[in-house]
Motif scaffolding. Structure first.
Motif, PDB file in Angstrom:
ATOM      1  N   ALA A  15       0.810  -1.218   0.000  1.00  0.00           N
ATOM      2  CA  ALA A  15       0.000   0.000   0.000  1.00  0.00           C
ATOM      3  C   ALA A  15       0.844   1.269   0.000  1.00  0.00           C
ATOM      4  O   ALA A  15       0.403   2.301  -0.494  1.00  0.00           O
ATOM      5  CB  ALA A  15      -0.939   0.002   1.199  1.00  0.00           C
ATOM      6  N   ASP A  16       2.065   1.191   0.524  1.00  0.00           N
ATOM      7  CA  ASP A  16       2.910   2.387   0.588  1.00  0.00           C
ATOM      8  C   ASP A  16       3.748   2.606  -0.667  1.00  0.00           C
ATOM      9  O   ASP A  16       4.518   3.550  -0.736  1.00  0.00           O
ATOM     10  CB  ASP A  16       3.795   2.346   1.825  1.00  0.00           C
ATOM     11  CG  ASP A  16       4.697   1.125   1.865  1.00  0.00           C
ATOM     12  OD1 ASP A  16       4.608   0.260   0.969  1.00  0.00           O
ATOM     13  OD2 ASP A  16       5.488   1.025   2.818  1.00  0.00           O
ATOM     14  N   ALA A  17       3.598   1.767  -1.679  1.00  0.00           N
ATOM     15  CA  ALA A  17       4.383   1.881  -2.909  1.00  0.00           C
ATOM     16  C   ALA A  17       3.589   2.617  -3.990  1.00  0.00           C
ATOM     17  O   ALA A  17       2.624   2.096  -4.523  1.00  0.00           O
ATOM     18  CB  ALA A  17       4.777   0.498  -3.414  1.00  0.00           C
ATOM     19  N   GLY A  18       3.961   3.834  -4.284  1.00  0.00           N
ATOM     20  CA  GLY A  18       3.418   4.540  -5.433  1.00  0.00           C
ATOM     21  C   GLY A  18       2.116   5.288  -5.240  1.00  0.00           C
ATOM     22  O   GLY A  18       1.665   5.958  -6.146  1.00  0.00           O
ATOM     23  N   GLY A  19       1.475   5.211  -4.115  1.00  0.00           N
ATOM     24  CA  GLY A  19       0.260   5.983  -3.878  1.00  0.00           C
ATOM     25  C   GLY A  19      -1.019   5.391  -4.432  1.00  0.00           C
ATOM     26  O   GLY A  19      -2.087   5.696  -3.942  1.00  0.00           O
ATOM     27  N   HIS A  20      -0.961   4.595  -5.472  1.00  0.00           N
ATOM     28  CA  HIS A  20      -2.107   3.893  -6.041  1.00  0.00           C
ATOM     29  C   HIS A  20      -3.273   4.813  -6.437  1.00  0.00           C
ATOM     30  O   HIS A  20      -4.416   4.570  -6.047  1.00  0.00           O
ATOM     31  CB  HIS A  20      -2.618   2.818  -5.071  1.00  0.00           C
ATOM     32  CG  HIS A  20      -1.596   1.787  -4.740  1.00  0.00           C
ATOM     33  ND1 HIS A  20      -1.470   0.624  -5.457  1.00  0.00           N
ATOM     34  CD2 HIS A  20      -0.643   1.752  -3.781  1.00  0.00           C
ATOM     35  CE1 HIS A  20      -0.482  -0.083  -4.942  1.00  0.00           C
ATOM     36  NE2 HIS A  20       0.034   0.584  -3.937  1.00  0.00           N
ATOM     37  N   PRO A  21      -3.042   5.851  -7.225  1.00  0.00           N
ATOM     38  CA  PRO A  21      -4.153   6.740  -7.600  1.00  0.00           C
ATOM     39  C   PRO A  21      -5.249   6.031  -8.403  1.00  0.00           C
ATOM     40  O   PRO A  21      -6.436   6.290  -8.194  1.00  0.00           O
ATOM     41  CB  PRO A  21      -3.488   7.848  -8.414  1.00  0.00           C
ATOM     42  CG  PRO A  21      -2.186   7.273  -8.869  1.00  0.00           C
ATOM     43  CD  PRO A  21      -1.785   6.277  -7.819  1.00  0.00           C
ATOM     44  N   ALA A  22      -4.883   5.120  -9.291  1.00  0.00           N
ATOM     45  CA  ALA A  22      -5.892   4.391 -10.074  1.00  0.00           C
ATOM     46  C   ALA A  22      -6.704   3.462  -9.178  1.00  0.00           C
ATOM     47  O   ALA A  22      -7.916   3.306  -9.359  1.00  0.00           O
ATOM     48  CB  ALA A  22      -5.223   3.602 -11.195  1.00  0.00           C
ATOM     49  N   CYS A  23      -6.042   2.852  -8.196  1.00  0.00           N
ATOM     50  CA  CYS A  23      -6.745   1.962  -7.267  1.00  0.00           C
ATOM     51  C   CYS A  23      -7.729   2.751  -6.410  1.00  0.00           C
ATOM     52  O   CYS A  23      -8.856   2.307  -6.183  1.00  0.00           O
ATOM     53  CB  CYS A  23      -5.754   1.232  -6.371  1.00  0.00           C
ATOM     54  SG  CYS A  23      -4.712   0.054  -7.260  1.00  0.00           S
ATOM     55  N   ARG A  24      -7.320   3.917  -5.924  1.00  0.00           N
ATOM     56  CA  ARG A  24      -8.224   4.745  -5.117  1.00  0.00           C
ATOM     57  C   ARG A  24      -9.446   5.156  -5.918  1.00  0.00           C
ATOM     58  O   ARG A  24     -10.568   5.121  -5.423  1.00  0.00           O
ATOM     59  CB  ARG A  24      -7.492   5.979  -4.593  1.00  0.00           C
ATOM     60  CG  ARG A  24      -6.659   5.699  -3.368  1.00  0.00           C
ATOM     61  CD  ARG A  24      -6.273   6.983  -2.656  1.00  0.00           C
ATOM     62  NE  ARG A  24      -5.679   7.988  -3.521  1.00  0.00           N
ATOM     63  CZ  ARG A  24      -4.393   8.067  -3.816  1.00  0.00           C
ATOM     64  NH1 ARG A  24      -3.548   7.209  -3.297  1.00  0.00           N
ATOM     65  NH2 ARG A  24      -3.947   9.018  -4.613  1.00  0.00           N
ATOM     66  N   ALA A  25      -9.242   5.533  -7.166  1.00  0.00           N
ATOM     67  CA  ALA A  25     -10.367   5.937  -8.020  1.00  0.00           C
ATOM     68  C   ALA A  25     -11.305   4.762  -8.285  1.00  0.00           C
ATOM     69  O   ALA A  25     -12.531   4.901  -8.221  1.00  0.00           O
ATOM     70  CB  ALA A  25      -9.846   6.500  -9.338  1.00  0.00           C
ATOM     71  N   ALA A  26     -10.752   3.594  -8.557  1.00  0.00           N
ATOM     72  CA  ALA A  26     -11.573   2.420  -8.843  1.00  0.00           C
ATOM     73  C   ALA A  26     -12.333   1.950  -7.608  1.00  0.00           C
ATOM     74  O   ALA A  26     -13.464   1.475  -7.711  1.00  0.00           O
ATOM     75  CB  ALA A  26     -10.703   1.286  -9.385  1.00  0.00           C
TER      76      ALA A  26
END
Length: 63
Positions: A15-26
């Motif tokens: 979870a701490d790798a890269g921020g996951h903007p696409a995952c948060r949006a999905a």
């Protein structure tokens, strides 16, 4: 001292790798696919009133 890794509940990566903007949006529209505690793929059922996801180790989540 044990460190507990937290996993992204959509892609299963740390979870701490890269921020996951696409995952948060999905995740605004989709149920989780992976357990955030152990990274196992969960059994997910989409219901008319929400969703239910089950991890064999950590139990059921509802949303």
């Amino acid at each position: 001292m044990t460190t507990t890794q937290v996993w992204c509940d959509r892609c299963g990566e740390p979870a701490d790798a890269g921020g996951h903007p696409a995952c948060r949006a999905a995740r605004e529209l989709e149920p989780p696919r992976f357990c955030a505690g152990c990274r196992r793929r969960m059994k997910v059922q989409v219901l008319p009133v929400g969703w239910a996801a089950v991890c064999v180790e950590h139990g059921e989540l509802r949303g």
